[in-house]
Design a protein around this motif. Structure first.
Motif, mmCIF file in Angstrom:
data_model
loop_
_atom_site.group_PDB
_atom_site.id
_atom_site.type_symbol
_atom_site.label_atom_id
_atom_site.label_comp_id
_atom_site.label_asym_id
_atom_site.label_seq_id
_atom_site.Cartn_x
_atom_site.Cartn_y
_atom_site.Cartn_z
ATOM 1 N N GLY A 83 -11.424 -1.753 -16.473
ATOM 2 C CA GLY A 83 -12.705 -1.879 -15.772
ATOM 3 C C GLY A 83 -12.519 -1.703 -14.282
ATOM 4 O O GLY A 83 -12.692 -2.650 -13.510
ATOM 5 N N PRO A 84 -12.151 -0.497 -13.840
ATOM 6 C CA PRO A 84 -11.737 -0.305 -12.452
ATOM 7 C C PRO A 84 -12.825 -0.542 -11.396
ATOM 8 O O PRO A 84 -12.502 -0.839 -10.260
ATOM 9 C CB PRO A 84 -11.253 1.149 -12.428
ATOM 10 C CG PRO A 84 -11.961 1.812 -13.542
ATOM 11 C CD PRO A 84 -12.111 0.755 -14.605
ATOM 12 N N TRP A 85 -14.081 -0.438 -11.777
ATOM 13 C CA TRP A 85 -15.135 -0.639 -10.772
ATOM 14 C C TRP A 85 -15.107 -2.055 -10.219
ATOM 15 O O TRP A 85 -15.410 -2.279 -9.054
ATOM 16 C CB TRP A 85 -16.511 -0.301 -11.357
ATOM 17 C CG TRP A 85 -16.660 1.176 -11.535
ATOM 18 C CD1 TRP A 85 -16.303 1.904 -12.630
ATOM 19 C CD2 TRP A 85 -17.146 2.113 -10.580
ATOM 20 N NE1 TRP A 85 -16.545 3.243 -12.416
ATOM 21 C CE2 TRP A 85 -17.072 3.393 -11.170
ATOM 22 C CE3 TRP A 85 -17.655 1.990 -9.295
ATOM 23 C CZ2 TRP A 85 -17.483 4.543 -10.504
ATOM 24 C CZ3 TRP A 85 -18.061 3.148 -8.639
ATOM 25 C CH2 TRP A 85 -17.974 4.405 -9.243
ATOM 26 N N SER A 86 -14.706 -3.027 -11.032
ATOM 27 C CA SER A 86 -14.633 -4.413 -10.547
ATOM 28 C C SER A 86 -13.436 -4.629 -9.624
ATOM 29 O O SER A 86 -13.373 -5.627 -8.905
ATOM 30 C CB SER A 86 -14.584 -5.394 -11.718
ATOM 31 O OG SER A 86 -13.408 -5.190 -12.472
ATOM 32 N N ALA A 87 -12.482 -3.703 -9.631
ATOM 33 C CA ALA A 87 -11.306 -3.825 -8.765
ATOM 34 C C ALA A 87 -11.540 -3.261 -7.365
ATOM 35 O O ALA A 87 -10.711 -3.436 -6.478
ATOM 36 C CB ALA A 87 -10.110 -3.118 -9.402
ATOM 37 N N LEU A 88 -12.675 -2.580 -7.156
ATOM 38 C CA LEU A 88 -12.956 -2.011 -5.841
ATOM 39 C C LEU A 88 -13.123 -3.122 -4.810
ATOM 40 O O LEU A 88 -13.791 -4.124 -5.057
ATOM 41 C CB LEU A 88 -14.232 -1.162 -5.882
ATOM 42 C CG LEU A 88 -14.134 0.140 -6.664
ATOM 43 C CD1 LEU A 88 -15.514 0.779 -6.766
ATOM 44 C CD2 LEU A 88 -13.155 1.096 -6.009
ATOM 45 N N ARG A 89 -12.508 -2.912 -3.644
ATOM 46 C CA ARG A 89 -12.643 -3.871 -2.545
ATOM 47 C C ARG A 89 -13.347 -3.175 -1.386
ATOM 48 O O ARG A 89 -13.186 -1.974 -1.170
ATOM 49 C CB ARG A 89 -11.272 -4.336 -2.056
ATOM 50 C CG ARG A 89 -10.437 -4.983 -3.123
ATOM 51 C CD ARG A 89 -9.171 -5.563 -2.571
ATOM 52 N NE ARG A 89 -8.207 -4.537 -2.142
ATOM 53 C CZ ARG A 89 -6.942 -4.793 -1.852
ATOM 54 N NH1 ARG A 89 -6.473 -6.027 -1.941
ATOM 55 N NH2 ARG A 89 -6.129 -3.836 -1.470
ATOM 56 N N ARG A 136 -12.976 0.433 2.964
ATOM 57 C CA ARG A 136 -12.505 -0.481 4.014
ATOM 58 C C ARG A 136 -12.902 -1.910 3.694
ATOM 59 O O ARG A 136 -14.029 -2.166 3.285
ATOM 60 C CB ARG A 136 -13.083 -0.047 5.352
ATOM 61 C CG ARG A 136 -12.494 1.259 5.817
ATOM 62 C CD ARG A 136 -12.851 1.578 7.267
ATOM 63 N NE ARG A 136 -12.096 2.737 7.699
ATOM 64 C CZ ARG A 136 -12.570 3.975 7.701
ATOM 65 N NH1 ARG A 136 -13.800 4.205 7.321
ATOM 66 N NH2 ARG A 136 -11.812 4.974 8.093
ATOM 67 N N TYR A 137 -11.957 -2.815 3.907
ATOM 68 C CA TYR A 137 -12.190 -4.246 3.701
ATOM 69 C C TYR A 137 -11.478 -4.978 4.833
ATOM 70 O O TYR A 137 -10.619 -4.399 5.502
ATOM 71 C CB TYR A 137 -11.680 -4.694 2.323
ATOM 72 C CG TYR A 137 -10.212 -4.465 2.101
ATOM 73 C CD1 TYR A 137 -9.275 -5.444 2.394
ATOM 74 C CD2 TYR A 137 -9.748 -3.244 1.607
ATOM 75 C CE1 TYR A 137 -7.921 -5.224 2.207
ATOM 76 C CE2 TYR A 137 -8.396 -3.014 1.412
ATOM 77 C CZ TYR A 137 -7.498 -4.009 1.715
ATOM 78 O OH TYR A 137 -6.162 -3.785 1.525
ATOM 79 N N PRO A 138 -11.820 -6.233 5.072
ATOM 80 C CA PRO A 138 -11.136 -6.955 6.151
ATOM 81 C C PRO A 138 -9.629 -6.977 5.913
ATOM 82 O O PRO A 138 -9.162 -7.428 4.883
ATOM 83 C CB PRO A 138 -11.722 -8.370 6.060
ATOM 84 C CG PRO A 138 -13.041 -8.190 5.404
ATOM 85 C CD PRO A 138 -12.866 -7.034 4.446
ATOM 86 N N GLY A 139 -8.888 -6.384 6.817
ATOM 87 C CA GLY A 139 -7.437 -6.382 6.714
ATOM 88 C C GLY A 139 -6.831 -5.116 6.150
ATOM 89 O O GLY A 139 -5.614 -5.018 6.054
ATOM 90 N N GLY A 140 -7.645 -4.120 5.767
ATOM 91 C CA GLY A 140 -7.025 -2.910 5.252
ATOM 92 C C GLY A 140 -7.980 -1.904 4.657
ATOM 93 O O GLY A 140 -9.192 -2.007 4.794
ATOM 94 N N GLU A 141 -7.377 -0.942 3.966
ATOM 95 C CA GLU A 141 -8.111 0.140 3.322
ATOM 96 C C GLU A 141 -7.493 0.442 1.965
ATOM 97 O O GLU A 141 -6.284 0.329 1.788
ATOM 98 C CB GLU A 141 -8.047 1.416 4.161
ATOM 99 C CG GLU A 141 -8.690 1.316 5.508
ATOM 100 C CD GLU A 141 -8.579 2.614 6.301
ATOM 101 O OE1 GLU A 141 -7.753 3.484 5.946
ATOM 102 O OE2 GLU A 141 -9.321 2.755 7.274
ATOM 103 N N ASP A 142 -8.345 0.823 1.013
ATOM 104 C CA ASP A 142 -7.906 1.298 -0.296
ATOM 105 C C ASP A 142 -8.365 2.733 -0.463
ATOM 106 O O ASP A 142 -9.289 3.182 0.220
ATOM 107 C CB ASP A 142 -8.517 0.453 -1.423
ATOM 108 C CG ASP A 142 -7.953 -0.959 -1.503
ATOM 109 O OD1 ASP A 142 -6.868 -1.209 -0.951
ATOM 110 O OD2 ASP A 142 -8.602 -1.810 -2.129
#
Length: 111
Positions: free
Chosen positions: A38-44, A62-68
């Motif tokens: 269920g990869p959509w729930s892993a999105l940050r 982008r999320y606080p502290g980094g990027e995926d």
């Protein structure tokens, strides 16, 4: 220190839609590799510069502290790779044809 790298190849439409080119990740930065059903729930975080459609997600998140880095299509399983702080991304998350084989290939390269 190992210089071996994992090349994440994006197709031309992925490069265009995700506003990103191919990505080279040092294998020494890989902490874990999993197949996420269920990869959509892993999105940050949020997609930069704008949001996804819920069907396709391409590009940097982008999320606080980094990027995926995300390249997700529909509800298919995806490969999730957690990286340490030496990499440009916290984790790439991508839908691929055979996620189990891709995860095994990455893990095999670490051995």
């Amino acid at each position: 220190m190992s210089r071996a790298r994992w090349l994440v190849r994006l197709s031309p439409p992925e490069k265009f839609g995700g506003l990103h080119g191919d990505v080279r990740i040092p294998l020494s930065a890989v902490r874990s590799v999993t197949v996420d059903a269920g990869p959509w729930s892993a999105l940050r975080g949020i997609r930069a510069p704008d949001g996804g459609s819920g069907v396709i997600m391409l590009g940097t998140r982008r999320y606080p502290g980094g990027e995926d880095l995300a390249a997700l299509y529909g509800s298919r399983p995806a490969v999730l790779v957690d990286l340490d702080d030496t990499a440009d991304f916290g984790r790439p998350l991508a839908t691929v044809r055979d996620p189990q084989a891709t995860a095994a290939q990455i893990l095999g390269a670490l051995s």
